[in-house]
Design an enzyme around this catalytic site. Structure first.
Site, PDB file in Angstrom:
ATOM      1  CD  GLN A 129       4.221  -3.624  -4.994  1.00  0.00           C
ATOM      2  OE1 GLN A 129       3.697  -2.427  -5.130  1.00  0.00           O
ATOM      3  NE2 GLN A 129       2.663  -4.784  -4.677  1.00  0.00           N
ATOM      4  N   GLY A 137      -5.118  -5.161   3.060  1.00  0.00           N
ATOM      5  CA  GLY A 137      -4.969  -3.861   2.756  1.00  0.00           C
ATOM      6  C   GLY A 137      -5.127  -3.080   4.225  1.00  0.00           C
ATOM      7  CB  ALA A 193      -1.255  -5.980 -10.008  1.00  0.00           C
ATOM      8  CG  MET A 238      -2.059  -0.888   1.654  1.00  0.00           C
ATOM      9  SD  MET A 238      -2.719  -1.594   2.604  1.00  0.00           S
ATOM     10  CE  MET A 238      -1.658  -1.983   3.398  1.00  0.00           C
ATOM     11  CE1 TYR A 266       1.966   3.125 -10.716  1.00  0.00           C
ATOM     12  CE2 TYR A 266       0.827   1.370  -9.635  1.00  0.00           C
ATOM     13  CZ  TYR A 266       0.503   2.680  -9.742  1.00  0.00           C
ATOM     14  OH  TYR A 266       0.451   3.610  -8.816  1.00  0.00           O
TER      15      TYR A 266
END
Length: 372
Positions: free
Chosen positions: A101, A318, A180, A27, A183
């Site tokens: 990430q 999230g 995802a 997030m 991007y």
């Protein structure tokens, strides 16, 4: 059939052993300096959430060429590595596991918000959804990206591999590639953002998945497939993405990488395309499901229903983790969940970030004297 309890340990495959099946989803929170170094308070934030089976960080740009916004963190420089080393050290001291990430923005980004001051580059020169974008001091109209050259594509693949090595140097347990949510990797996969007529474009499904496969293979070669996850969101319309028929593209992608031995696949489901049902047969490793994106926050019951169906092995949360740093403990106690303070999702300090109380007082503080 998989164990139906979110609080049950998970030990299959290279990702395990994990103490539970509750994953903290990535997030964006914008707690980085202008050069992309995570602020000291970031160590507190992730350490407080170390009871998750696995933490996946916010999106981190692999190089300045992939920076998608101002105050997004990076993993390119020595300062970035040192900043993230404080975070991973704090998480590990609290007993947690954390993946970085890696998120290349592609067409996202604005010269005013990027450390190199350049316009973004993408598979094709297609403007992002025309809402205004954040820049230092306010908002601006988005800029049309330039189309990536073959050299740009090769550089992007290398940037992902280099950043993955930096992540391991910084102490991360592994890396998740962000394929995802609009991007760069997703832009190569989607219909309206990839208008190329070369080997990375519209000629065939094999061409459309080529960039994603090359990135996965390069990063697996760099750090080991067992430390690599991939996140995908087939059919996700965020930021103007369009995929009329995601199934053939994503089935082909998974068939191509299924045998590499990746740590996991992180897959979002949505009403437009039942990704979990369609793609689960094409993935034989660990699968993390996210079922709350673009909808209501995922409840414990919804997560356990996913596990009971056999569609996934773990479930990512999230918004629940933003306001509930001890989410697994709250699930175990049957305690009510706290609500997110929407006014402080993004910022520079602890308010709305590390000040949510736990059921048991005494939240982990890795940088108590500096995280203000």
């Amino acid at each position: 059939m998989t164990n139906t309890t979110l609080l049950a340990p998970y030990s299959a495959g290279p990702l395990g052993p994990l103490p539970n099946r509750v994953v903290m989803a990535p997030m964006t929170r914008l707690r980085a300096t202008a050069d992309g170094t995570p602020l000291p308070v970031v160590a507190d934030y992730y350490a407080q959430r170390a009871s998750a089976g696995l933490i996946v960080t916010e999106g981190i740009w692999p190089s300045s060429r992939g920076q998608s916004g101002w105050r997004y963190p990076g993993l390119e420089t020595a300062a970035h590595i040192e900043g993230w080393r404080r975070v991973t050290g704090a998480v590990h001291a609290a007993g947690g596991r954390i993946y970085a990430q890696l998120m290349h923005g592609g067409r996202h980004g604005h010269p005013l918000s990027r450390v190199d001051g350049d316009a973004p580059a993408a598979p094709s020169a297609v403007l992002v959804d025309p809402s205004r974008v954040h820049v230092p001091g306010g908002k601006a109209d988005p800029v049309t990206p330039r189309e990536m050259t073959p050299d740009d594509i090769r550089a992007a693949v290398q940037d992902f591999a280099d950043a993955a090595r930096n992540a391991i140097e910084a102490g991360f347990d592994g890396v998740e590639l962000h394929g995802a949510n609009s991007y760069l990797i997703h832009q190569f996969l989607a219909d309206n953002t990839n208008l190329r007529d070369d080997a990375y474009g519209r000629g065939s499904v094999a061409d459309r998945i080529r960039f994603a496969v090359e990135v996965v293979r390069a990063v697996a070669d760099a750090i080991g497939a067992e430390r690599l996850g991939l996140r995908l969101s087939p059919g996700n319309p965020q930021f103007g993405m369009a995929e009329a028929d995601p199934g053939p593209v994503y089935r082909a992608l998974l068939d191509e990488i299924d045998g590499l031995g990746l740590a996991y696949l992180h897959l979002t489901d949505n009403d437009r395309y039942p990704a979990l049902a369609d793609l689960r047969p094409h993935w034989h490793g660990t699968l993390i499901a996210n079922v709350g994106e673009n909808g209501d926050p995922t409840t414990r019951e919804a997560g356990e229903a996913v596990l009971a169906s056999g569609a996934a092995d773990l479930v990512s949360y999230g918004r629940a983790f933003i306001a509930n740093p001890d989410l697994p403990e709250r699930f175990e106690a049957g305690a009510p969940l706290q609500e997110v303070d929407e006014t402080h999702l993004y910022g520079e300090g602890a308010e709305g970030y590390t000040d949510y109380p736990a059921l048991r007082q005494g939240l982990v503080s890795a940088q108590t004297s500096t995280s203000t």
